[in-house]
Design an enzyme around this catalytic site. Structure first.
Site, PDB file in Angstrom:
ATOM      1  N   CYS A 160       0.805  -1.224   0.000  1.00 40.44           N
ATOM      2  CA  CYS A 160       0.000   0.000   0.000  1.00 40.44           C
ATOM      3  C   CYS A 160       0.836   1.272   0.000  1.00 40.44           C
ATOM      4  O   CYS A 160       0.304   2.359  -0.253  1.00 40.44           O
ATOM      5  CB  CYS A 160      -0.930   0.010   1.209  1.00 40.44           C
ATOM      6  SG  CYS A 160      -2.132  -1.344   1.218  1.00 40.44           S
ATOM      7  N   HIS A 213      12.811   1.500   5.268  1.00 39.46           N
ATOM      8  CA  HIS A 213      12.537   0.071   5.058  1.00 39.46           C
ATOM      9  C   HIS A 213      13.005  -0.695   6.287  1.00 39.46           C
ATOM     10  O   HIS A 213      14.165  -0.600   6.681  1.00 39.46           O
ATOM     11  CB  HIS A 213      13.276  -0.415   3.808  1.00 39.46           C
ATOM     12  CG  HIS A 213      12.683  -1.642   3.202  1.00 39.46           C
ATOM     13  ND1 HIS A 213      12.455  -2.801   3.916  1.00 39.46           N
ATOM     14  CD2 HIS A 213      12.243  -1.905   1.940  1.00 39.46           C
ATOM     15  CE1 HIS A 213      11.924  -3.711   3.134  1.00 39.46           C
ATOM     16  NE2 HIS A 213      11.779  -3.195   1.922  1.00 39.46           N
ATOM     17  N   HIS A 257      -2.547  19.967   7.130  1.00 36.01           N
ATOM     18  CA  HIS A 257      -3.355  18.818   6.733  1.00 36.01           C
ATOM     19  C   HIS A 257      -2.491  17.555   6.738  1.00 36.01           C
ATOM     20  O   HIS A 257      -1.330  17.599   6.340  1.00 36.01           O
ATOM     21  CB  HIS A 257      -3.951  19.035   5.345  1.00 36.01           C
ATOM     22  CG  HIS A 257      -4.520  20.398   5.135  1.00 36.01           C
ATOM     23  ND1 HIS A 257      -5.697  20.815   5.720  1.00 36.01           N
ATOM     24  CD2 HIS A 257      -4.061  21.464   4.425  1.00 36.01           C
ATOM     25  CE1 HIS A 257      -5.945  22.070   5.368  1.00 36.01           C
ATOM     26  NE2 HIS A 257      -4.966  22.480   4.591  1.00 36.01           N
ATOM     27  N   HIS A 286      -2.497   7.004   6.550  1.00 32.65           N
ATOM     28  CA  HIS A 286      -2.675   5.762   5.800  1.00 32.65           C
ATOM     29  C   HIS A 286      -4.032   5.127   6.100  1.00 32.65           C
ATOM     30  O   HIS A 286      -4.367   4.831   7.249  1.00 32.65           O
ATOM     31  CB  HIS A 286      -1.557   4.788   6.194  1.00 32.65           C
ATOM     32  CG  HIS A 286      -1.662   3.448   5.541  1.00 32.65           C
ATOM     33  ND1 HIS A 286      -1.175   3.206   4.287  1.00 32.65           N
ATOM     34  CD2 HIS A 286      -2.204   2.283   5.968  1.00 32.65           C
ATOM     35  CE1 HIS A 286      -1.396   1.938   3.965  1.00 32.65           C
ATOM     36  NE2 HIS A 286      -2.021   1.358   4.976  1.00 32.65           N
ATOM     37  N   ASN A 306     -10.125   0.175   1.512  1.00 28.02           N
ATOM     38  CA  ASN A 306      -8.675   0.199   1.308  1.00 28.02           C
ATOM     39  C   ASN A 306      -8.419  -0.015  -0.180  1.00 28.02           C
ATOM     40  O   ASN A 306      -8.513  -1.130  -0.689  1.00 28.02           O
ATOM     41  CB  ASN A 306      -7.999  -0.891   2.139  1.00 28.02           C
ATOM     42  CG  ASN A 306      -6.483  -0.844   2.045  1.00 28.02           C
ATOM     43  OD1 ASN A 306      -5.922  -0.296   1.107  1.00 28.02           O
ATOM     44  ND2 ASN A 306      -5.813  -1.438   3.015  1.00 28.02           N
TER      45      ASN A 306
END
Length: 475
Positions: free
Chosen positions: A206, A287, A371, A375, A408
């Site tokens: 995602c 990562h 703003h 996720h 989603n």
């Protein structure tokens, strides 16, 4: 002609002329300046060295300076109304054709769906509306083509960018990677130039929407003026990802993922600043796959019966919170004000000196951004982000409403959330926006934008037909 558009040798000539003019004026009006000028003109070697160094510094300044990168415009795909995935449709689908041999998976999915935060206006893939409801490769391609062609057609029309003006194409589709690639599909459909550069990202989860924008940013910053326009297409095809097994961790994806796609034009053309929406100021990708628990938190594999699915482990929420904390340690110095940063650093030092007994203070990111696009991975993910960053309901409202309206949509979710802010008329020139997304692997990505113009009303905003109903009191 604007200075930024002048050839570099013209800019150097202009600068040297300005310096000489200033020196002559000062020579006539100021005794100290006159003395310095006489010294320089009578010391030819020193004068030559200074001139050479000045020229080199000026050249390096203009050569190495970063090129501003803008979001010219974007478009989100909105499927037709007859593709809406109501609770009744979802229920009938799981009962169709004896998909499950026992009632337990159906009961589990019903409970997940009812607690998911998804409403009755999300969209399902085309195969679910066919008679036999069997997902095929043809259906998956159809789903991808509908979203890609609709969103690309729209963004090209809004930006007045011609297909031959596209220098780079970046396409991301997390778990759908056909051959030829989706990038080739776009080149063929829009008859793009033979020298167009294409990138096809897959398996990035995602967060790949944020990753693709980050890639466009780096290409445009390093490509000079030879590369001006990047077409970014952020999509997913969920047709072939339906899971018919009985592993609970794999059944969750059936309940929360829905159809979505977005396309955007990213440019470094300074002449387009007056028509651009936002300037991209910072990108950050971290990562955390070196950690086994993070790596396996969301994992595609076969279950005990050999049925392939994506397992969302119970550890996923903990991993998201832990890695978000690591991510913001790097992001904070880039975006916080000086007084916020001093307070944050002091709290980190205190935590280290106390051996971890004192926890670092979480910076108030609402002071750095007007703003925030959180996720929209699911209800539990949004709640975890709110806990870690101490966000109240007003900050997570756009994410919660986006989850309710569109579900989603994987990598394109940040664009649907961006569209919510615009539909609500909440953004204006000068505002800063933070986009935050998570991805399998485990990855955390951030984009920091600044609005360079007041947004105009978009006729194709996917919220136009429903924005008056939101926000809902659903949690």
């Amino acid at each position: 002609m604007e200075l930024s558009n002048m050839p570099i040798h013209h800019r150097l000539q202009l600068l040297i002329f300005s310096l000489l003019s200033s020196a002559v004026l000062l020579h006539a009006t100021h005794p100290i300046a006159a003395a310095i000028l006489r010294f320089l003109t009578t010391n030819l070697l020193l004068n030559a060295i200074i001139s050479l160094l000045t020229t080199i510094l000026i050249f390096l300044h203009f050569r190495l300076r970063s090129h501003p990168v803008f979001l010219l415009n974007y478009s989100c795909f909105q499927p037709p109304n007859h593709r809406k995935c109501t609770y009744q449709l979802a229920n009938d689908f799981v009962l169709h054709g004896g998909r499950f041999t026992t009632p337990e998976p159906v009961k589990f999915m019903r409970n997940i769906y009812l607690k998911s935060g998804l409403g009755n206006d999300t969209y399902a893939p085309p195969f679910m509306f066919e008679k036999d409801q069997t997902p095929t490769m043809k259906n998956a391609v159809q789903e991808a083509e509908e979203g890609i062609f609709s969103s690309v057609d729209s963004v090209l029309a809004k930006t007045l960018i011609l297909p031959e003006e596209i220098d780079v194409v970046i396409v991301t589709g997390g778990s759908f990677s056909p051959s030829p690639s989706l990038a080739s599909l776009i080149v063929n459909r829009y008859n793009l130039r033979p020298d167009v550069k294409t990138y096809n990202l897959s398996g990035m989860g995602c967060s790949s929407g944020v990753i693709s924008i980050d890639l466009a940013y780096r290409i445009l910053r390093g490509g000079g003026r030879k590369i001006k326009n990047v077409l970014v297409v952020v999509t997913e095809s969920i047709t072939l990802n339906w899971y018919d097994g009985e592993e609970r961790s794999m059944l969750v994806t059936n309940c929360i993922f829905r159809v979505g796609c977005a396309a955007a034009i990213i440019t470094n053309d300074p002449s387009r600043r007056s028509t651009a929406k936002m300037e991209l100021q910072h990108c950050l990708r971290t990562h955390h796959g070196a950690d086994d628990s993070a790596y396996h938190a969301a994992f595609q594999e076969e279950d005990g019966k050999g049925i392939t699915g994506v397992s969302l482990t119970k550890d996923l929420i903990r991993v998201a919170g832990l890695n978000l904390r690591q991510h913001i340690k790097i992001l904070a110095p880039r975006v916080l004000s000086l007084n916020q940063l001093v307070g944050y650093v002091c709290s980190v030092v205190s935590s280290v000196m106390s051996g971890g007994q004192m926890k670092p203070v979480v910076p108030d990111f609402t002071m750095a951004f007007e703003h925030i696009c959180v996720h929209t991975g699911g209800k539990a993910v949004i709640e975890q982000v709110a806990r870690v960053l101490k966000f109240n309901d007003s900050v997570t409202e756009p994410a919660r409403m986006c989850l309710n309206r569109f579900g989603n949509t994987s990598s394109s979710l940040v664009f649907y959330e961006l569209a919510y802010f615009e539909a609500k008329n909440r953004v204006k020139k000068g505002d800063k926006m933070w986009m935050l997304a998570f991805g399998t692997g485990f990855k955390v990505g951030s984009l920091v934008w600044k609005w360079v113009n007041d947004p105009e009303t978009e006729l194709d905003n996917p919220w136009n037909d429903s924005i008056g109903q939101y926000p809902l009191k659903i949690w």
